[in-house]
Design a protein around this motif. Structure first.
Motif: not given
Length: 340
Positions: A46-50, A284-305
């Motif tokens: 959501l932040l990436g999209i915003a 490992a769960g913490t690292v996974q959460s961080v990596l997926l979080g960074l990835a989702l920011v990146g994906l969200g930043s490519g969305i133009r509403l």
């Protein structure tokens, strides 16, 4: 000038984008603490999209930050998927009983097929039908990232599917507890329903915990059973794409099984047969959460509403119909069969 000096700028290029993604992840954690019902990873996308909707920031996102955001949305996402395998023990899956496992897999296959056919019927562009099918039926953005690795466009169509699994997964957090109470589901039935129908693992946790620890435990196990299907479905899809490319005389073709999917499968085996220390699993769960979080920011930043509004109405309709399908079929299975 030495070769090292020449290469230094190129090595530094991902840093601005990764810094932006990291700052957004930190803000997502803060927002999660304020509104715990919304998972951290949902806040990330959501932040990436915003941020992407602020027009003065777009030249920066598409310029100096682009390499880092792309690195996050692709490579870091795949590493996160590998670590996701450490959450899944085949012993826990077997503990569900063969009836539950068969029904969960059948619901997944049905949802995948229905969503893909709906996407083709709606004439969604590129690989969006396939990516939507993977995201809605398996495990949200993680499955979209995995599937995009073996498609022809290598993830160019991923932004809209990620936005839609975030939208409907977040909607499930509010809607499913209301429907579960109205139908009169027990805690275990509600947990099984959530695990079989909600997209991302974080959304499953946020939804199921409203019914207590027992519901959360069964929901996570059922959900991770769906996650287990990521490797075979990606492998089957890759095989089909390779054959189509070979028939069309295409050049480069995707690997039958991407390396990170192999890593995911290996992580599942390790989690099943090796007594992994709890501290290592937590890390490992913490690292996974961080990596997926960074990835989702990146994906969200490519969305133009504005572009999504103009061209994405059909995709939203497909997502809505898919969400209704998986929720309805899963609820019917929970009411009829002894799931959970």
């Amino acid at each position: 000038m030495s070769p090292a000096a020449v290469d230094a700028p190129s090595r530094a290029r991902p840093v601005p984008g990764l810094v932006v993604a990291g700052a957004a992840y930190g803000l997502a954690w803060g927002l999660h603490l304020v509104l715990p019902a919304v998972p951290v990873l949902t806040w990330c996308v959501l932040l990436g999209i915003a941020v992407a909707q602020v027009r003065p920031l777009r030249p920066v996102l598409d310029g100096v930050c682009k390499p880092g955001l792309t690195l996050a949305s692709k490579r870091l996402l795949r590493i996160g998927v590998v670590l996701l395998g450490l959450q899944l023990s085949l012993v826990d899956v077997a503990g569900l009983g063969w009836v539950t496992v068969v029904v969960v897999v059948a619901i997944l296959v049905l949802t995948f097929g229905v969503t893909y056919l709906l996407g083709r019927w709606a004439r969604l562009p590129g690989d969006q039908p396939l990516l939507l099918a993977a995201g809605f039926s398996i495990c949200g953005a993680s499955a979209i990232g995995g599937m995009s690795a073996v498609t022809r466009d290598r993830g160019k169509d991923a932004a809209t599917p990620v936005a839609l699994v975030t939208l409907f997964g977040t909607l499930a957090i509010a809607v499913l507890p209301l429907v579960g109470g109205w139908v009169g589901l027990t805690h275990l039935e509600f947990g099984a329903w959530v695990g079989a129908s909600v997209h991302d693992v974080g959304q499953v946790v946020a939804t199921a915990q409203t019914a207590g620890a027992a519901a959360l435990a069964i929901a996570v196990i059922v959900k991770l059973t769906r996650v287990l299907m990521l490797a075979p479905i990606v492998a089957i899809t890759s095989t089909i794409v390779r054959r189509q490319d070979a028939g069309a005389g295409a050049g480069a073709r995707p690997p039958i099984v991407p390396l990170f999917v192999v890593g995911f499968a290996v992580a599942v085996v390790i989690r099943t047969v090796v007594p992994v220390p709890e501290a290592l699993l937590t890390t490992a769960g913490t690292v996974q959460s961080v990596l997926l979080g960074l990835a989702l920011v990146g994906l969200g930043s490519g969305i133009r509403l504005e572009r999504l509004v103009r061209t994405g109405g059909r995709a939203v309709l497909v997502g809505l119909m898919s969400w209704i399908t998986i929720a309805s079929v899963s609820l019917g299975a929970v009411l009829v069969l002894p799931l959970g």
